[in-house]
Design an enzyme around this catalytic site. Structure first.
Site, PDB file in Angstrom:
ATOM      1  N   HIS A 109      38.772  32.193  29.763  1.00  0.00           N
ATOM      2  CA  HIS A 109      39.376  33.401  30.344  1.00  0.00           C
ATOM      3  C   HIS A 109      39.603  34.431  29.223  1.00  0.00           C
ATOM      4  CE1 HIS A 109      41.126  35.033  34.039  1.00  0.00           C
ATOM      5  NE2 HIS A 109      42.050  35.596  33.301  1.00  0.00           N
ATOM      6  N   THR A 145      36.814  37.920  33.306  1.00  0.00           N
ATOM      7  CA  THR A 145      38.245  37.879  33.046  1.00  0.00           C
ATOM      8  C   THR A 145      38.940  39.137  33.544  1.00  0.00           C
ATOM      9  OG1 THR A 145      37.834  36.551  31.069  1.00  0.00           O
ATOM     10  CG2 THR A 145      39.974  37.664  31.212  1.00  0.00           C
ATOM     11  N   GLU A 146      39.936  38.972  34.438  1.00  0.00           N
ATOM     12  CA  GLU A 146      40.748  40.078  34.950  1.00  0.00           C
ATOM     13  C   GLU A 146      39.905  41.219  35.523  1.00  0.00           C
ATOM     14  OE1 GLU A 146      44.020  39.457  35.021  1.00  0.00           O
ATOM     15  OE2 GLU A 146      43.579  37.570  34.025  1.00  0.00           O
ATOM     16  N   LEU A 147      38.735  40.858  36.049  1.00  0.00           N
ATOM     17  CA  LEU A 147      37.796  41.820  36.645  1.00  0.00           C
ATOM     18  C   LEU A 147      37.330  42.893  35.657  1.00  0.00           C
ATOM     19  CD1 LEU A 147      38.978  42.454  40.332  1.00  0.00           C
ATOM     20  CD2 LEU A 147      37.230  40.879  39.486  1.00  0.00           C
ATOM     21  N   TRP A 306      41.365  45.094  36.736  1.00  0.00           N
ATOM     22  CA  TRP A 306      42.320  45.204  37.845  1.00  0.00           C
ATOM     23  C   TRP A 306      43.754  45.346  37.337  1.00  0.00           C
ATOM     24  CZ3 TRP A 306      42.575  39.930  40.967  1.00  0.00           C
ATOM     25  CH2 TRP A 306      43.074  38.915  40.157  1.00  0.00           C
TER      26      TRP A 306
END
Length: 406
Positions: A109, A145-147, A306
């Site tokens: 991630h 990771t986290e869009l 995001w």
């Protein structure tokens, strides 16, 4: 027909122990085992196990009409295996139904795409191998990771053979366009792009229990009406690309939104209300790619995510402390590979997890909001010092190993 695509991020970092300057050179165990164990046990009990059981009930109840997808980080899977193996078994039961899709991501991630394209691809391959080992499936859609997303990432993902990629439906990218369609990334020939409808997603993820919100209380019937209205608006153009994408952190259920808020009852009732309109169906990302054609090319030259209102990367790379920490950990890449030690490689990758750098963000410290409540450090400076102390010791270990091998 309008597709409803539910996707959940499942991720837990390895939390670092309190590591002082005086530990450097003497203490080589960086993880806070007690905190990691407690956190995983609490998440399993409050969130993952009850929510997995609920989803399994819904899949059986609706007999193929209810489908969802997940991205499971490698660091989460490792900790499930160590502390809560029953969580992995519950995910296996979900995948075995054939109604659940598992997506690809970076194993740790991490923010590797920003700093090391080679390491990024290695982590993605490592992640997919782990998913295949545990669940017997091979991901065909990617979620970073986290869009985090831009055109360059899309081109890389297409070259790696994936059929689709998820990203944030950021206003600065879409302009007048809607996130409720399938797009094609600029520079790609086959890859399809699914965008999160952040307003509807955050109605559940962020606002569900906020009593000062004008949508409170949020009922399944009310939310379904909003989704149906969004689908109707998308269908006005006569396109075949309608897809309302609801992407959120899986810990929303039971942790961020507590059980007493009614979040589980809401989720149990939601599919029935959404499927009451025969023009709507639940789909996985792969389903959407097979049934919905892209309506346009979408140009995203700058990175989006995001995170926060700005949908940018500031919460990970917005301060000099964060940039220094990130540059320092990726600067060790040649040494890590020269040592040829799988355990040290695993430690290095755990140190790349995006949460470490998020803890150093001055944004959460300034707003004293939800991120501040989740942060184990008192200040961003404390997070930076602790991390750099760990990294200092880790580099000493690498240097000693290289000297012995010389």
């Amino acid at each position: 027909m309008t597709a409803i695509c539910l996707h959940f991020q499942v991720h837990q970092p390895y939390r670092l122990r309190n590591y002082t300057f005086f530990d450097i050179g003497g203490v080589h165990d960086y993880a806070d085992e007690d905190a990691n164990c407690d956190d995983m046990l609490a998440l399993a009990r409050r969130s993952y196990l009850p929510m997995n059981a609920l989803l399994l009930d819904l899949i059986r109840l609706f007999d193929g009409r209810f489908r969802v997808s997940f991205s499971l980080s490698g660091t989460a899977l490792e900790q499930f295996d160590t502390y809560t193996p029953e969580v992995i078994q519950s995910f296996r039961e979900l995948v075995a139904t054939g109604q659940v899709e598992l997506l690809s991501e970076t194993y740790a991630h991490s923010l590797a795409f920003l700093y090391s394209p080679d390491e990024f691809q290695e982590q993605v391959r490592q992640h997919d191998a782990k998913i295949e080992e545990l669940f017997g499936v091979r991901p065909r859609v990617f979620r970073n990771t986290e869009l985090i997303y831009n055109n360059e990432l899309a081109r890389t993902i297409e070259k790696m053979g994936y059929a689709g990629i998820l990203a944030e439906g950021a206003d600065q990218v879409l302009g007048w366009r809607s996130p409720d369609f399938v797009y094609q990334p600029v520079g790609c020939l086959k890859l399809r792009l699914l965008l999160r409808n952040y307003r509807l997603s955050e109605d559940i993820a962020l606002r569900f229990s906020r009593q000062d919100w004008d949508g409170f209380p949020l009922t399944a019937e009310k939310f379904s009406a909003w989704v149906h209205a969004a689908g109707a608006a998308a269908a006005e153009g006569g396109s075949v690309g309608e897809s309302i994408n609801l992407f959120m952190d899986y810990a929303v259920f039971g942790r961020h939104q507590r059980a007493e808020s009614g979040i589980f009852a809401f989720m149990r009732a939601l599919p029935g209300f959404l499927l009451s309109d025969p023009r709507f169906s639940f789909c996985t990302p792969s389903d959407v790619l097979e049934t919905c054609a892209p309506v346009a090319r979408l140009d995203v030259p700058q990175f989006t995510s995001w995170s926060e209102v700005e949908r940018d990367l500031a919460v990970w790379i917005g301060s000099d402390m964060q940039k220094d920490a990130l540059e320092s950990v990726y600067r060790l890449e040649p040494k890590v590979h020269a040592v040829h030690d799988p355990e040290l490689l695993a430690v290095w990758r755990r140190l790349q997890t995006s949460d470490h750098f998020h803890h150093m963000s001055t944004k959460w410290f300034a707003d004293n909001g939800i991120h501040a409540r989740r942060n184990p450090y008192t200040t961003p400076y404390d997070a930076y010092i602790n991390y750099m102390n760990v990294l200092g010791d880790f580099e000493l270990i690498l240097d000693n190993a290289l000297r012995k091998a010389a």
